[in-house]
Enzyme design. Structure first.
Site, PDB file in Angstrom:
ATOM      1  CG  PHE A 156      -0.565   0.169   3.022  1.00 13.68           C
ATOM      2  CD1 PHE A 156       0.050   2.213   3.237  1.00 13.68           C
ATOM      3  CD2 PHE A 156       0.025  -0.552   3.258  1.00 13.68           C
ATOM      4  CE1 PHE A 156       0.511   2.310   3.998  1.00 13.68           C
ATOM      5  CE2 PHE A 156       0.418  -0.246   4.468  1.00 13.68           C
ATOM      6  CZ  PHE A 156       0.546   1.227   5.112  1.00 13.68           C
ATOM      7  CE  LYS A 180      -2.828  -8.623  -4.355  1.00  6.51           C
ATOM      8  NZ  LYS A 180      -3.346  -7.274  -2.762  1.00  6.51           N
ATOM      9  CD  GLU A 183      -6.028  -6.045  -0.074  1.00  2.00           C
ATOM     10  OE1 GLU A 183      -4.819  -5.753  -0.792  1.00  2.00           O
ATOM     11  OE2 GLU A 183      -5.752  -6.593   1.279  1.00  2.00           O
ATOM     12  CB  SER A 233       4.560  -8.258   4.786  1.00  2.00           C
ATOM     13  OG  SER A 233       3.703  -8.777   5.273  1.00  2.00           O
ATOM     14  CB  CYS A 288      10.341  -0.582   2.597  1.00  3.63           C
ATOM     15  SG  CYS A 288      10.598   0.585   0.812  1.00  3.63           S
ATOM     16  CD  GLU A 388       8.373  -3.087   8.133  1.00  8.29           C
ATOM     17  OE1 GLU A 388       7.658  -4.074   7.699  1.00  8.29           O
ATOM     18  OE2 GLU A 388       8.559  -2.518   7.294  1.00  8.29           O
TER      19      GLU A 388
HETATM   20  P1  NAD Z   1       1.211  -6.783   3.111  1.00  6.88           P
HETATM   21  O1  NAD Z   1       2.863  -7.476   3.122  1.00  6.88           O
HETATM   22  O2  NAD Z   1       0.341  -6.220   4.335  1.00  6.88           O
HETATM   23  O3  NAD Z   1       0.646  -7.134   1.808  1.00  6.88           O
HETATM   24  C1  NAD Z   1       1.894  -6.788   0.676  1.00  6.88           C
HETATM   25  C2  NAD Z   1       0.632  -7.296  -0.872  1.00  6.88           C
HETATM   26  O4  NAD Z   1       0.412  -8.752  -0.259  1.00  6.88           O
HETATM   27  C3  NAD Z   1      -0.690  -6.286  -1.249  1.00  6.88           C
HETATM   28  O5  NAD Z   1      -1.280  -6.823  -2.298  1.00  6.88           O
HETATM   29  C4  NAD Z   1      -1.602  -7.666  -0.432  1.00  6.88           C
HETATM   30  O6  NAD Z   1      -3.209  -7.967  -0.938  1.00  6.88           O
HETATM   31  C5  NAD Z   1      -0.888  -9.145  -0.333  1.00  6.88           C
HETATM   32  N1  NAD Z   1      -1.255 -10.060   0.595  1.00  6.88           N
HETATM   33  C6  NAD Z   1      -1.674  -9.126   1.845  1.00  6.88           C
HETATM   34  N2  NAD Z   1      -1.396 -10.151   2.770  1.00  6.88           N
HETATM   35  C7  NAD Z   1      -1.410 -11.986   2.351  1.00  6.88           C
HETATM   36  C8  NAD Z   1      -1.465 -12.995   2.411  1.00  6.88           C
HETATM   37  N3  NAD Z   1      -1.317 -13.322   3.920  1.00  6.88           N
HETATM   38  N4  NAD Z   1      -1.149 -13.404   1.338  1.00  6.88           N
HETATM   39  C9  NAD Z   1      -1.165 -13.810   0.040  1.00  6.88           C
HETATM   40  N5  NAD Z   1      -1.352 -11.947  -0.263  1.00  6.88           N
HETATM   41  C10 NAD Z   1      -1.465 -11.419   0.934  1.00  6.88           C
HETATM   42  O7  NAD Z   1       2.442  -5.224   3.274  1.00  6.88           O
HETATM   43  P2  NAD Z   1       1.416  -3.697   3.327  1.00  6.88           P
HETATM   44  O8  NAD Z   1       1.388  -3.878   4.621  1.00  6.88           O
HETATM   45  O9  NAD Z   1       0.786  -3.470   1.879  1.00  6.88           O
HETATM   46  O10 NAD Z   1       3.000  -2.914   3.272  1.00  6.88           O
HETATM   47  C11 NAD Z   1       3.543  -2.455   4.111  1.00  6.88           C
HETATM   48  C12 NAD Z   1       4.744  -3.480   4.428  1.00  6.88           C
HETATM   49  O11 NAD Z   1       5.530  -4.034   2.940  1.00  6.88           O
HETATM   50  C13 NAD Z   1       6.011  -3.643   4.710  1.00  6.88           C
HETATM   51  O12 NAD Z   1       6.337  -4.849   5.366  1.00  6.88           O
HETATM   52  C14 NAD Z   1       6.907  -2.780   4.327  1.00  6.88           C
HETATM   53  O13 NAD Z   1       8.131  -2.541   4.738  1.00  6.88           O
HETATM   54  C15 NAD Z   1       6.596  -3.463   3.221  1.00  6.88           C
HETATM   55  N6  NAD Z   1       7.506  -2.402   2.464  1.00  6.88           N
HETATM   56  C16 NAD Z   1       8.464  -3.558   1.561  1.00  6.88           C
HETATM   57  C17 NAD Z   1       9.425  -2.896   0.155  1.00  6.88           C
HETATM   58  C18 NAD Z   1      10.861  -3.414  -0.481  1.00  6.88           C
HETATM   59  O14 NAD Z   1      11.196  -2.991  -0.924  1.00  6.88           O
HETATM   60  N7  NAD Z   1      11.033  -4.468   0.721  1.00  6.88           N
HETATM   61  C19 NAD Z   1       9.190  -1.770  -0.263  1.00  6.88           C
HETATM   62  C20 NAD Z   1       7.857  -0.928   0.197  1.00  6.88           C
HETATM   63  C21 NAD Z   1       7.383  -1.435   1.472  1.00  6.88           C
END
Ligand code: NAD
Length: 503
Positions: A156, A180, A183, A233, A288, A388
């Site tokens: 997000f 994808k 959401e 994450s 991140c 985190e």
């Molecule tokens: P998230 O892991 O909750 O979601 C990321 C994506 O995965 C979304 O599209 C979501 O719909 C999907 N998703 C969520 N739960 C899932 C599951 N159980 N199974 C499969 N797909 C699933 O992350 P978020 O809250 O949207 O974003 C924040 C996280 O992203 C933080 O941990 C941040 O550090 C990380 N991030 C990392 C980087 C990097 O470059 N390393 C960059 C940006 C964000």
């Protein structure tokens, strides 16, 4: 693309160059984080939409992969121009769903557009190698070819930039793509796909399917998808990597972060405090590459904390669209509760809460606001250090020496970025050489590589071998082929039964 269902605009999928107008199925709410109100709804896809999108991408792949790279580049040039023209409008969409300030949203657009600019150089990037005379009258050359249909799953916190880390290079290489997005912030991806079509990038080359876990799992399991890029994450990145690679796909999965800034006693105090402030609280800490831990070496701790507190108190926390706003709200009420829970746990574990964002005036109003929080005397055993938080909470750890600072940084399981602030070139070089993080800053708090370098951490911040965008993005999006070529001469050679060697 959108229509009204139950008085709310619905953000639908974008498949084969056309907007879906879903009337049934399930929907999730989209919020304006600055007001806490539901503003739109997003269609939550199912494996059926994934099938449709992959089929469209497969149909498009044949012709698209044969378009000469220089022609694909010409379309990307047009795309780049359109995105620059539309930056302001797109930034407003980002702010309306994510909450970050408009200036920050514009900067995010720029960082994404820079990847499109890099992808415009694809004819050069795809150039292979040739060796003449690997054996007598035999030449050898290597080339890179597209993989087929690729997928991207994004978080997000960067509704524009992270999708643009992925698809511009992938489609420039000749692949077709299914995106994808999160959401929570789905509109921008649809805009990116729609503008691509308007610029002449054919239908089916870039598709968007919204949804949550079921859509992600359908993408990971789909036999028609060759490669998956994921950012999110750590827990989900690990699971995505395991499932995708088990299904035989190429996967790069970037996970969470806990980025440290080591402040040496000889650092410029004012510069370090300013850098920390921006890196810890910019975008409400939902980056991140945010700095969430300041490691204060020796006697820098007291004056640094004093400057930090003074500056953090003056930080303007307001809606992203409010003039002069420096920090917007968090993404959701649930996330705000989670971050507030970490502040509670830090106090319970004995850290010293120097500034409490829960009591900030902005935190009392509607919307998902929290003020900046600063903890002093944080220890590595504490949850607020280990996990985190992804919010505006800065932990200060005091250490007696640079060696202890480095050890603390390197003992953490997350290793996305790290920075050192110092005036000593030797100390800085020592830090860059020894630190485990994938991206390192010297007197730069957020060392996000430019588009022509590659982005990625190590340890539990990255699962897979390839970083994102830059040269690694091209390698991830293509497979290499090496040809060894002899043209028949008039001499008859006869059969040979030993391994070919250079003669
Ligand atoms: P998230 O892991 O909750 O979601 C990321 C994506 O995965 C979304 O599209 C979501 O719909 C999907 N998703 C969520 N739960 C899932 C599951 N159980 N199974 C499969 N797909 C699933 O992350 P978020 O809250 O949207 O974003 C924040 C996280 O992203 C933080 O941990 C941040 O550090 C990380 N991030 C990392 C980087 C990097 O470059 N390393 C960059 C940006 C964000």
């Amino acid at each position: 693309m959108t229509l009204s269902v139950q008085q709310k605009v619905v953000v639908g999928h974008y498949i084969d160059g056309a907007a879906d107008e879903p009337r049934d199925g399930s929907f999730d709410d989209i919020y304006d984080p600055a007001t806490g109100e539901v503003t739109k709804r997003v269609a939550m896809g199912t494996p059926a939409e994934v099938d449709r999108a992959v089929a469209a991408a497969q149909r498009a792949f044949g012709a698209w992969s044969e378009v000469p790279p220089v022609r694909r580049a010409a379309l990307l040039f047009a795309y780049r121009e359109a995105l620059v023209r539309e930056t302001d409008r797109l930034a407003r969409i980002i702010t309306s769903e994510h909450g970050k300030t408009l200036d920050d949203a514009r900067a995010e657009m720029q960082r994404g557009i820079e990847v499109v600019e890099f992808a415009c150089g694809i004819p050069h990037l795809l150039k292979g190698d040739l060796t003449e005379n690997v054996a007598r009258d035999v030449d050898s050359f290597s080339l890179r070819q597209p993989l087929g249909v690729c997928a991207g799953i994004t978080p997000f916190n960067f509704p524009a930039m992270v999708p643009m880390w992925m698809f511009p290079i992938s489609i420039a290489c000749g692949n077709t793509f299914v995106l994808k997005p999160s959401e929570k912030v789905p509109s921008l991806s649809v805009e990116l796909a729609r503008i691509a079509l308007e610029c002449g990038i054919p239908a089916g080359v870039l598709n968007v399917v919204h949804g949550g876990r079921p859509v992600v799992e359908a993408l990971l399991d789909h036999p028609g998808i060759r490669a998956v890029s994921f950012v999110g994450s750590t827990a989900v990145a690990r699971a995505v990597y395991a499932r995708g690679t088990a299904a035989g796909k190429r996967v790069q999965a970037l996970g969470g972060a806990k980025n440290h800034l080591v402040a040496m006693p000889d650092a410029d105090l004012e510069q370090t405090a300013d850098a920390l402030l921006g890196a810890a609280f910019g975008s409400a800490g939902e980056r991140c590459m945010a700095i969430s831990v300041a490691v204060a070496v020796g006697d820098v701790a007291e004056p640094l904390l004093a400057r930090l507190k003074e500056k953090a108190v003056a930080l303007r926390v307001d809606a992203g669209t409010a003039p002069g706003s420096e920090m917007g709200p968090l993404i959701s009420a649930e996330h705000r509760r989670r971050v507030a829970g970490y502040i509670e746990s830090g106090v319970a574990e004995g850290a010293e809460l120097v500034l409490d964002g829960r009591t900030h005036a902005a935190a009392q109003r509607d919307g998902f606001f929290l003020g900046p929080s600063i903890f002093d005397r944080v220890e590595p055993r504490m949850r607020i250090y280990r996990e985190e938080i992804f919010g505006p909470v800065l932990a200060v750890v005091r250490v007696p020496s640079a060696e202890r600072a480095l050890q603390i940084v390197n003992d953490h399981e997350l290793a996305n970025g790290a920075a050192v602030f110092t005036r000593s070139g030797g100390r800085a070089r020592w830090f860059v050489h020894n630190v485990a993080a994938g991206m390192v800053g010297v007197n730069v708090a957020i060392p996000v590589p430019m588009s022509f370098h590659s982005f990625g951490g190590s340890k539990n911040s990255l699962f897979g071998d390839h970083h994102m965008h830059g040269p690694e993005g091209v390698r991830f999006s293509t497979r290499q082929k090496t040809a060894t070529v002899r043209w028949p001469s008039n001499e008859a050679g006869g059969a040979e039964f030993v391994m070919p060697t250079s003669k």
